[in-house]
Design a protein around this motif. Sequence first.
Motif, PDB file in Angstrom:
ATOM      1  N   ASP A 228      82.176  15.137  26.083  1.00  0.00           N
ATOM      2  CA  ASP A 228      82.317  13.723  25.789  1.00  0.00           C
ATOM      3  C   ASP A 228      83.619  13.236  26.412  1.00  0.00           C
ATOM      4  O   ASP A 228      84.157  13.869  27.318  1.00  0.00           O
ATOM      5  CB  ASP A 228      82.255  13.462  24.273  1.00  0.00           C
ATOM      6  N   SER A 229      84.175  12.159  25.894  1.00  0.00           N
ATOM      7  CA  SER A 229      85.369  11.588  26.519  1.00  0.00           C
ATOM      8  C   SER A 229      86.631  12.391  26.236  1.00  0.00           C
ATOM      9  O   SER A 229      87.659  12.157  26.873  1.00  0.00           O
ATOM     10  CB  SER A 229      85.564  10.145  26.024  1.00  0.00           C
ATOM     11  N   THR A 230      86.545  13.317  25.288  1.00  0.00           N
ATOM     12  CA  THR A 230      87.783  14.027  24.897  1.00  0.00           C
ATOM     13  C   THR A 230      87.756  15.529  25.155  1.00  0.00           C
ATOM     14  O   THR A 230      88.792  16.126  25.420  1.00  0.00           O
ATOM     15  CB  THR A 230      88.077  13.804  23.405  1.00  0.00           C
ATOM     16  N   ALA A 231      86.586  16.185  25.084  1.00  0.00           N
ATOM     17  CA  ALA A 231      86.577  17.645  25.185  1.00  0.00           C
ATOM     18  C   ALA A 231      85.209  18.135  25.629  1.00  0.00           C
ATOM     19  O   ALA A 231      84.217  17.396  25.614  1.00  0.00           O
ATOM     20  CB  ALA A 231      86.956  18.278  23.840  1.00  0.00           C
ATOM     21  N   ILE A 232      85.176  19.429  26.018  1.00  0.00           N
ATOM     22  CA  ILE A 232      83.922  20.090  26.382  1.00  0.00           C
ATOM     23  C   ILE A 232      83.214  20.507  25.098  1.00  0.00           C
ATOM     24  O   ILE A 232      83.787  21.216  24.249  1.00  0.00           O
ATOM     25  CB  ILE A 232      84.194  21.318  27.276  1.00  0.00           C
ATOM     26  N   ASN A 233      81.938  20.125  24.936  1.00  0.00           N
ATOM     27  CA  ASN A 233      81.201  20.421  23.711  1.00  0.00           C
ATOM     28  C   ASN A 233      80.124  21.483  23.918  1.00  0.00           C
ATOM     29  O   ASN A 233      79.690  22.113  22.957  1.00  0.00           O
ATOM     30  CB  ASN A 233      80.564  19.146  23.160  1.00  0.00           C
ATOM     31  N   LEU A 234      79.672  21.693  25.164  1.00  0.00           N
ATOM     32  CA  LEU A 234      78.648  22.697  25.434  1.00  0.00           C
ATOM     33  C   LEU A 234      79.002  23.382  26.746  1.00  0.00           C
ATOM     34  O   LEU A 234      79.257  22.705  27.742  1.00  0.00           O
ATOM     35  CB  LEU A 234      77.257  22.060  25.522  1.00  0.00           C
ATOM     36  N   SER A 235      79.018  24.724  26.735  1.00  0.00           N
ATOM     37  CA  SER A 235      79.320  25.497  27.941  1.00  0.00           C
ATOM     38  C   SER A 235      78.207  26.498  28.149  1.00  0.00           C
ATOM     39  O   SER A 235      77.845  27.253  27.222  1.00  0.00           O
ATOM     40  CB  SER A 235      80.666  26.231  27.802  1.00  0.00           C
ATOM     41  N   LEU A 236      77.627  26.511  29.381  1.00  0.00           N
ATOM     42  CA  LEU A 236      76.611  27.493  29.771  1.00  0.00           C
ATOM     43  C   LEU A 236      77.243  28.432  30.790  1.00  0.00           C
ATOM     44  O   LEU A 236      77.795  27.971  31.797  1.00  0.00           O
ATOM     45  CB  LEU A 236      75.382  26.790  30.369  1.00  0.00           C
ATOM     46  N   MET A 244      78.957  26.219  21.765  1.00  0.00           N
ATOM     47  CA  MET A 244      78.659  24.881  21.257  1.00  0.00           C
ATOM     48  C   MET A 244      79.664  24.520  20.173  1.00  0.00           C
ATOM     49  O   MET A 244      80.093  25.378  19.393  1.00  0.00           O
ATOM     50  CB  MET A 244      77.252  24.817  20.647  1.00  0.00           C
ATOM     51  N   LYS A 245      80.012  23.235  20.146  1.00  0.00           N
ATOM     52  CA  LYS A 245      80.871  22.737  19.079  1.00  0.00           C
ATOM     53  C   LYS A 245      80.079  22.003  17.997  1.00  0.00           C
ATOM     54  O   LYS A 245      80.592  21.760  16.908  1.00  0.00           O
ATOM     55  CB  LYS A 245      81.934  21.798  19.652  1.00  0.00           C
ATOM     56  N   GLY A 246      78.861  21.677  18.264  1.00  0.00           N
ATOM     57  CA  GLY A 246      78.042  20.967  17.292  1.00  0.00           C
ATOM     58  C   GLY A 246      77.038  21.883  16.613  1.00  0.00           C
ATOM     59  O   GLY A 246      77.075  23.109  16.751  1.00  0.00           O
TER      60      GLY A 246
END
Length: 856
Positions: A228-236, A244-246
């Motif tokens: 999103d606008s502030t951080a990486i939320n999903l990394s493959l 994942m952060k969610g």
Amino acid sequence: MPFTFPPNPADGDTTTNPDSNVVYTYVTPPGKWVTTVADAGGDFVNVTGDTVTGGLQIFPGEKTTTGALNIKTFSSEADNYALKVRDNNNDIFIQAAADSTLNLTGKTTTIAPSTSFFTPPNSGQIGGLRIRGPIVDNTGVNNNVIDCIYYGDGSPTRVRYFGGMVGDNDLVDKAYVDQNISDGIANILRTTGGTIYKSGTATQSASGNLTLWQDPADSNSGRLYLRDSTAINLSLYPAGGIDMKGALSFTSSNANKIIRAYNHIDAKIIIQAGATSETLTDLVTIEQTGTSFARGLTVGSSANVSAVFGGDVRFPQTSEISCFGTSNPELRFELGDTADYSSTSRVCTMSKTGASFVVPLSCYDDLYVDGKITTSGGGIFSGGTDYKFNTQTTFQDTMRIYTDTIKQNSNTKYMINQNKWLQYCIGNDPDTVTNDDLVMSIVASTGGGLGMYKPASFYDKVLVDGTRDGSGFDFTSSDIDAYLGGKSIKWYGGSFGNQSNGLIFSVGSYAIEMSKNMYFVDSGFLRIQAKSYLELEAKNADLSNNGMVKFSVTANATPTDRYILVGGSGPSDGLTEGSLIIARDTQVSNVNDAQDTYVKFHAPHGTTTTNCFTEFIRPVVLPSPTATNHGVTKGYVDSALSSLGGSVGGDGTVSNLPFVKKDGDTMTNHLYIKTGGEQKNALAILDASNSQYAMTIWCPGGSGSQVKYVGRYGTDHWFSNYNEDENFNSTTAKFGYGNYHFYASDVVQYNATDAHYFKGDIYVSGFEVDSGTYENFRVQNDGVIYGREGMVPSIDRAIANKKYVDDRTPDSTNAIKGISKRGTCCTSSQNTPTASEYDTGTLVWSTTSKTLFIKG
């Protein structure tokens, strides 16, 4: 042609030779014409450095390979300059240093080829600025890195670059830019799909698939990030990992939401958790053989049962089963013999007040009990195991022990035996033992205690609580009481205890407290070892007759020495010593060395005496001495020094003594040595190593005769002087056995009313840094005079040597030097002599052409 001086000149008249332009001045005395020398300091440039006030033009008359202006620096330091060009404000705008650095700091530096030297063709020619060095694919130093091309038809000047193009700030050329633009177009990923690489050209594909390719040399490439606008939320990750952060949600309409783990014989699903990625730990492991939980498992209660296990339940080391509730929680164990739980019955109930076993309890290994055990029918412990009781354990009947050890924890103070007796016997069956088998008994009654029926061995200290009245060891044997008149212990030689297994008396804060005498019979002695110490306390008693410490020796006919021995301390080499210190205080930590210490006996190990001495710290008061071997006081010494005219300061410094110190001192008046007229030395200098004479001063004839300064054993006399700054010494005269030398950097002056006569050869020498000492002038006894080797006279008054004259007045056999001293000119067998072989003005006679030639 010959030059004739004017007649009847007066002192100071000048005349000029028109052929040579040499100016002559008439000087009286000696009454002759001399060459006028120009003012070197005002008209010429000094070779050591000078300032030219006018223009300097250099026009070589012929080709020179060394350069019309050749400047060589003295050294190669960066601050050693070969050339500096300044403006009228003395600011430098051109500077060349000896480390090959050239600085151009002017306002403008212009490089423009002049048409006087350079006319480029229409096709272009390199000129102007050129920077050389190694380039791509060529490491030579003469390659053009940057150059300029000028065109004769007026086309724009081009600047070309051939150097490396690696760093972000490097220059690049047109080909580099064109190639990168072309590569960039090829690397654009099309909307129809393709492969993304870390570097290189992407492969285009119309399949619509997006592929991320990982560079084998870079494990951090080939990843896909969603943010999103502030951080990486999903990394493959290329290896298959997902961060994942969610939340992870399954929202399909299918009833079964499946998570699969396959393609491996031992496939597992592991659930981890932790505060950070570095502290992750396994919590749940799901595999084909079952599911394991590394932490606690909470199972909610259903109508009938909370959890049903179809197999074994195993707990790892140090696990807990907790049962809790609001009122009297219990943990019950039931067993049944049917397929369901309907036929189970209780075998054990555990609560906060205890545990009840409905069926017999058997232990096949160690038994540790933190709570109370009550047995109404006694207890039997058998087997090779240990049993530990951490609190009160009551046996209401006989307890039989067939095991190795029963352990009672230290926090349990009492072992209660309700039948009053606890007996330790030898045998396998307590019912068949006799009094002969009895080893120890403990009687739990007012008059009871501990009874030992066999010899007792103690392998460590025996502690006796001294806080209770009547506690301790009470030795009441009649022979001891009769010998000492009280309750004591008597030793007849030998030793009592040893360093490993001893007897420790602990009464209050003292190791041994005695109210009566202690006797050591025969060769016994008292030894205080390890960290123990001997304390003598008077307890306010009157010791005026006996003293605190008393040493007495039995009187006998033969005098016998007695010693107070101090054992050496420190390493066996005796180089580092310990000390016996007598000081004022009751604790070593309170001793102030300067205030409380009286004396130190430094006593090292071994036989060395290097560090073996007695040191008094506090002042020692002595009586007035009456014999030569008596110690003296400070007042006695001060009085003795004062009687000699000296004085002693408060710090002990002695001054004003009428003596000169042997190691050097200052006298305030004359020193008279009354040895003149006697065969005695007034002053002698001896060698420090062997006391051999180096010099003596004496006057054997007395006043009016000679004072002799005599160097002994080959010692020369040297006379030296320092300059006024005391930083340089010069020896101007040396006198040795049979020779003497005078040295001077200025003038050696003789003031005598008569001539100075020399009976030997006379030498005048010089010195140069590069060549060392050389001979300038020599007069031998046979009258031959020598000048400096290779010297060529340059002024009229200089003495010319034979070689100088011979070189300039050749004999008749000289073919190229000119007219000889016998009038013969040079000769040549050539029809026309070679002009370069002769000096200007030389006459040459050709013996072949019979012609006389004059070199122009």
